[in-house]
Design a protein around this motif. Structure first.
Motif: not given
Length: 293
Positions: A180-190, A208-216, A282-285
């Motif tokens: 994800l681009e970091e802006d996705v964490l900040w967009y508030r459509p809801a 989750r062991p099968t999931v890899s999540l990264g943020v740019i 980044l998510i916590t911020a």
């Protein structure tokens, strides 16, 4: 980097590539357009020219006709038919996809997700559907129904279908990579409470062991690595598929050179991402900055 796709230009380019191969095949068989038309039972060679220049839809029957008249080997015919199927299925509008309803569309995708071996998602705008909470799903699907002017209100059923699809994340034989681009964490459509629950869910799903999540990160030095259009890459047992969702529909790419370009783009973007504690920060911020109401 992959060119930003245009439905009309991408489909047209695919037809032209296939048409050029048919033209070369005819010429190698030492047949003029007039001669080919006569063998095909056509009164004019104009149709030959239109097909070979990609000026009209090229059907599987057209490919079989060229292969039969030009007497090419079976493996060449099979390759051309594969290319024709890819070109024909490249573009589908949301209106066509949703003729069976939002629930039907979600269920139609089910088999793909239960067969995929490696799934990569790059997003610049929204949280990917496999990572969404029920509340955010409801918001996005309701918005889609209104924007696409769908009469049938099956949003609740579509949400349940998407939640069932999320169970694929538990498959031990598959890997799910999200970028994800970091802006996705900040967009508030809801509403803010929905946004907070979504961000907390991301903190949970990253374990989750099968999931890899990264943020740019927004402030990363990205010289030479531009943002791209959002895309999904799915490696299936017998194929690889790239899908790009646009405002009016979905572009599906299956040719090897197209997959290679998007894989290279993924690798460039992935090199910029942070994971683990840095991503959690980044998510916590973004979570801390979300208002209470």
């Amino acid at each position: 980097m992959p060119p930003s796709p245009s439905p009309s230009s991408s489909a047209q380019a695919a037809r032209q590539r296939l048409g050029e191969k048919l033209r070369q095949m005819r010429q190698q068989a030492r047949l003029s357009g007039v001669q080919f038309a006569a063998l095909a039972g056509w009164s004019s060679s104009a149709q030959v020219s239109m097909i070979e220049h990609g000026q009209r839809t090229i059907t599987a029957d057209h490919v079989r006709l060229w292969c039969r008249i030009c007497q090419v080997p079976d493996h060449v015919a099979a390759e051309l038919l594969d290319e024709q199927r890819a070109a024909a299925g490249m573009w589908q509008t949301h209106q066509d996809s949703n003729r069976i309803g939002l629930k039907g569309r979600q269920e139609k995708l089910r088999d793909k997700y239960w067969n995929v071996r490696l799934h990569r998602v790059y997003q610049t705008k929204v949280v990917p559907g496999l990572l969404q909470t029920p509340e955010l799903m409801t918001h996005y699907l309701t918005t889609a129904r209104l924007e696409q002017h769908l009469d049938l209100d099956d949003v609740a059923e579509a949400v349940q279908a998407r939640l069932r699809r999320q169970r694929c994340l538990d498959r031990p034989d598959a890997r799910w990579l999200f970028l994800l681009e970091e802006d996705v964490l900040w967009y508030r459509p809801a509403p803010p409470d929905t946004h907070r629950r979504q961000l907390r869910h991301l903190l949970e799903v990253m374990r989750r062991p099968t999931v890899s999540l990264g943020v740019i990160p927004r402030d990363v030095d990205r010289r030479g690595v531009n943002p791209e259009e959002s895309f999904t890459m799915s490696e299936l047992p017998d194929s690889a598929v790239v899908t790009v969702e646009l405002v009016s529909g979905t572009l599906t790419l299956t040719q090897s050179y197209e997959n290679r370009m998007y894989l290279e783009a993924w690798e460039r973007l992935f090199s910029l991402a942070v994971h683990g504690d840095l991503m959690r920060a980044l998510i916590t911020a973004a979570l801390a900055a979300t208002p209470d109401a």
